[in-house]
Structures are given as C-alpha cells and as structure tokens.
Design a protein around this motif. Structure first.
Motif, PDB file in Angstrom:
ATOM      1  N   HIS A 192       7.558  -6.142   3.242  1.00 18.84           N
ATOM      2  CA  HIS A 192       7.172  -5.064   4.153  1.00 18.84           C
ATOM      3  C   HIS A 192       8.311  -4.831   5.143  1.00 18.84           C
ATOM      4  N   HIS A 215       0.845  -1.198   0.000  1.00 16.68           N
ATOM      5  CA  HIS A 215       0.000   0.000   0.000  1.00 16.68           C
ATOM      6  C   HIS A 215       0.875   1.241   0.000  1.00 16.68           C
ATOM      7  N   HIS A 246      -1.666  -6.624   8.117  1.00 17.01           N
ATOM      8  CA  HIS A 246      -1.251  -6.265   6.761  1.00 17.01           C
ATOM      9  C   HIS A 246      -2.329  -6.714   5.774  1.00 17.01           C
ATOM     10  N   GLU A 286      -5.029   1.015   3.405  1.00 16.28           N
ATOM     11  CA  GLU A 286      -4.593  -0.067   4.299  1.00 16.28           C
ATOM     12  C   GLU A 286      -4.653   0.388   5.752  1.00 16.28           C
ATOM     13  N   GLU A 287      -4.189   1.602   5.996  1.00 12.52           N
ATOM     14  CA  GLU A 287      -4.051   2.055   7.389  1.00 12.52           C
ATOM     15  C   GLU A 287      -5.399   2.322   8.056  1.00 12.52           C
ATOM     16  N   ASP A 317       6.679   2.162   5.380  1.00 10.98           N
ATOM     17  CA  ASP A 317       5.561   1.265   5.680  1.00 10.98           C
ATOM     18  C   ASP A 317       4.578   1.326   4.512  1.00 10.98           C
ATOM     19  N   GLY A 318       4.663   0.335   3.622  1.00 16.35           N
ATOM     20  CA  GLY A 318       3.783   0.297   2.450  1.00 16.35           C
ATOM     21  C   GLY A 318       4.509   0.590   1.152  1.00 16.35           C
TER      22      GLY A 318
HETATM   23 ZN    ZN Z   1       1.950  -1.321   6.027  1.00 11.65          ZN
END
Ligand code: ZN
Length: 439
Positions: free
Chosen positions: A211, A106, A379, A151-152, A117-118
């Motif tokens: 990730h 993401h 995730h 995603e978050e 992150d993503g």
């Molecule tokens: Zn993530």
C-alpha cells in the motif's frame, strides 16, 4: 527440522525450475513497466474534474472493477466474485490442498480521491502472480489474489470475508447512495450467500498487502520501504463539559463556571500528555460544540471529541485513563464537570513478526532502505489479521498526500513495492514450510 519435513522440503525445492531461497543473492523482479502501465491507464477510469471517483458500487467503481477483472484474466488467474463482492483469483500451488497465501488490496476510492490508494496493492498482487508463473517459480502454497470490495466505506468486503457480519450494517447507505445490500448485488455478490464468503481463522497461510504510506514519513527521510508493524487501534470519546451559562458582562471573572475555558485547558492537556511520553501515540481533540454558542454568554456546556491511536492496547488504555483524570482535575479547578462517553473503538492489529522479517529481508536483498513503522490509517489487512498472520509493505507517498487527486507514488517506488511483495511471498512460502506450525 524433522527428517520427514526436510525430505518434503528438499523434494519440493528440487522440483522448482528456479530455486530462490531467502538470502540468495538474486532476488526476483516483477515486470515494473507492465505494472506502471496498468496504473497509468487506470488513472483515466472514474476520473472526473474533481479527481478519481470510484466510490464503492458507483459507475466509476464498476468500471474500475471491470478493468481489474480484465487484468486477472490476462494473468490467467480465473477470477470469481465471492458473495461479499470481493474479486478472487488463484494461482495453484504444488501442494494445492494447503491454505492459500493471500495478497491484495482494493480498487474503490474516496470521492475526489487519487489513483494509488488501493490500486497499487491490487495490481501489484496480480503482477506478482503473473511474474511467478512467467518466471516458472512454483510455490508450494496456492496464491490467492483478492481485491476487497468497498474498502473506503469501512472495509466492508474484508469484514464480511472474515465473518464479522455484526460489524456491517447491510442497510446502511454507502456514499454511492445505494445501501451496502444493494451494492453487493450490483458488483456481483449475493447477500443471501454471505456465509459462503467467510474465511475461517486458519484458512489462510498468511495475508500480505502492499500500500502507499498515505503519510509523509518515508518521503521526508528518503526511505524506500516501510515494514509495517501493525495497524493502530483507536479510541474515540465524547467529552461533555458542564459549567453554568451566565451573563458575559455582569459575572466577575472569579465567579464563572466557563465550560469553554475548561475545554480549552483540556485540549492543551491532552496534547501535552501525549507528547510528554516516548512512543508514537497520537491524540486529537477534533470537534467542539459550544452551548449556547453566543457572543455575550459564558458557555454553559461544551462537547469535545477525542481521537486516540496507538499500536499497543495497553498504551490506549493508559492514555484513556490519563485523559479522564486530567478532565476531572480541570473540572475541579474550573467549577465544571467532565463526563466521558466512549464512542467507537477498534483494537490494534499487529503484523506477524515473521512476515516483518521476510519483508525486511526481501527489501535488503533488493538493496532498498527501509524502516519499521505503524500504519496510522486503516486497511483491509486489519481485518485479515483476525484470521491469519498479516504483514504490510509501504512505499512513499510524495509529500505524504493521499485521499486527494494530488496523491502520487513514483514509478520506481511502485516497482520497488512490487519486487518486495514478490520476494516476501516466496519467503513466506518457503519460510512457513520450515517453521514450526503456528497453531
Ligand atoms: Zn487503501
């Protein structure tokens, strides 16, 4: 292997300009400079004084998605937006009718988050597809690169893609201030056509996601790759402890029904129980609400929360029962009563053992140290595990920091992760040819 399968496999292999069967001494390499260059440039997108702000459906998210779409186009992946707002690109396979191998992650962030992150897994997936094409490596399966939306905010894009419409409240307000329904429209999806975004069980050959670890385990022990065993499931409980509110000055110590004291004993008991057993289970008493919450009154009622996580459903069930038993014992000893109310729960999403082996073998071929480990964070892969064999690759987060502007993964670890993903995809493409059908 059946003779027919052998012939088909041999023919497919002979047609490849580069024959790289798993275990060959020369693993493939992605273009690490290009990938790190994208990540560096992306660090300016959605950046504010507080950190990276690409919260789903916000202007920062839209800018991030535009940047990402450009990378898809440069890689000639013919990107489209599915009705759930996910960005999907495709590299055709030699047998294009086969279910695709899916890779991705993401690009949205938490408020004041970091740049890895993503985006790491998303851009590495684009890079893997581009490297395969540039290096003339044809897969038998089509390869789809997917950047999941929001995603978050609760793995919304991937939940919708696996058909869990009940798990998404379209009228819920996302952190951007827009409802999810509005947000999906803003990013180019269409809630009227959500059914068309659904990937039924068996419609993908497998799903692989790179990730950052987001924890400190790899960094602490100096290991390069985490072979993810699965994503932990969780059980949340609200525990209401009822005693009797009374005068703090006039009530003798042996005549109290102190709900706060019971809550304190319970908090210690939960920690002791979890630590007394081998395994990687974790439990946290994280919230406390005391009533009347006043200096000179013995607390008559206290609410505490419990968060319990593990990879094994049986372990979750066992500790849930243990906590209830401990609560009732402490209640009996303190003149209070414990009431347990389940709040949220989610089931563990185990990785496929074959994919773990291919990730492991790819890291070994690249000379990278590694260990198997659970993911304590959620995730998109946990949702994809509902429709296809799933695997994840972790690389170190410096000092274990994540969801912070100080989140950082070293360029060499970015490169390692992309290389492992690349070789694991090739191994999955070949491996799933030669194994018995999994359904
Ligand atoms: Zn993530």
């Amino acid at each position: 292997m059946k003779r027919r399968d052998f012939l088909r496999h041999a023919t497919a292999a002979a047609a490849l300009p580069l024959v790289r069967i798993q275990g060959s001494p020369a693993p493939l390499r992605a273009n690490a400079d290009r990938l790190n260059g994208w990540l560096t440039r992306f660090g300016a997108v959605g950046r504010t004084g507080g950190g990276i702000n690409r919260v789903a459906y916000s202007d920062g998210d839209l800018a991030g998605r535009a940047f990402t779409l450009d990378l898809f186009r440069q890689a000639d992946l013919g990107p489209r937006i599915d009705p759930a707002g996910n960005i999907v690109g495709r590299l055709p396979g030699n047998d294009d009718a086969l279910p695709p191998i899916l890779i991705g992650s993401h690009v949205d962030s938490v408020p004041d988050g970091g740049n890895f992150d993503g985006p790491l897994g998303s851009f590495a997936a684009i890079e893997v597809a581009r490297s395969l094409r540039e290096q003339g490596v044809r897969l038998r399966h089509p390869l789809e690169v997917v950047v999941w939306s929001n995603e978050e905010g609760g793995v919304i894009g991937s939940k919708l893609a696996v058909g869990d419409h009940a798990g998404v409240d379209l009228d819920g307000v996302a952190r951007s201030g827009k409802t999810i329904r509005e947000g999906i429209g803003v990013v180019g999806g269409s809630v009227e056509r959500l059914a068309e975004a659904v990937r039924p069980a068996g419609s993908a050959t497998c799903y692989l996601e790179l990730h950052i670890e987001q924890g400190g385990l790899l960094d602490q022990v100096g290991l390069r790759i985490g072979v993810v065993q699965g994503i932990v499931g969780l059980r949340w409980f609200d525990v209401t402890i009822t005693g009797f509110a009374n005068h703090a000055g006039t009530t003798p110590m042996d005549q109290r029904q102190d709900a706060m004291l019971a809550a304190a004993r319970f908090t210690v008991a939960v920690n002791d129980a979890v630590r007394a057993q081998p395994g990687r289970q974790v439990a946290t008493v994280g919230r406390i609400v005391a009533s009347p919450n006043t200096r000179n009154v013995i607390p008559g009622e206290v609410l505490v929360t419990v968060d319990l996580r593990d990879l094994d459903r049986a372990v979750l069930d066992r500790f849930s029962a243990t906590f209830e038993r401990l609560g009732h014992e402490i209640g009996a000893a303190t003149g209070t009563t414990f009431r347990f109310t389940p709040a949220t729960s989610s089931e563990p999403a185990p990785a496929d053992p074959r994919i773990m082996d291919w990730v492991d073998a790819s890291a070994a071929a690249l000379g990278l140290s590694r260990r198997r480990m659970p993911s304590g964070a959620g995730h998109d892969a946990q949702e994809l595990a509902r429709i296809a064999p799933m695997g994840m690759i972790f690389v170190p987060s410096v000092n274990g920091i994540s969801h912070s502007p100080r989140e950082f993964t070293r360029p060499e670890d970015v490169a390692n992760g992309a290389d492992v993903l690349l070789n694991a995809v090739v191994a999955a493409d070949r491996g799933l040819d030669t194994l018995a059908p999994r359904r």
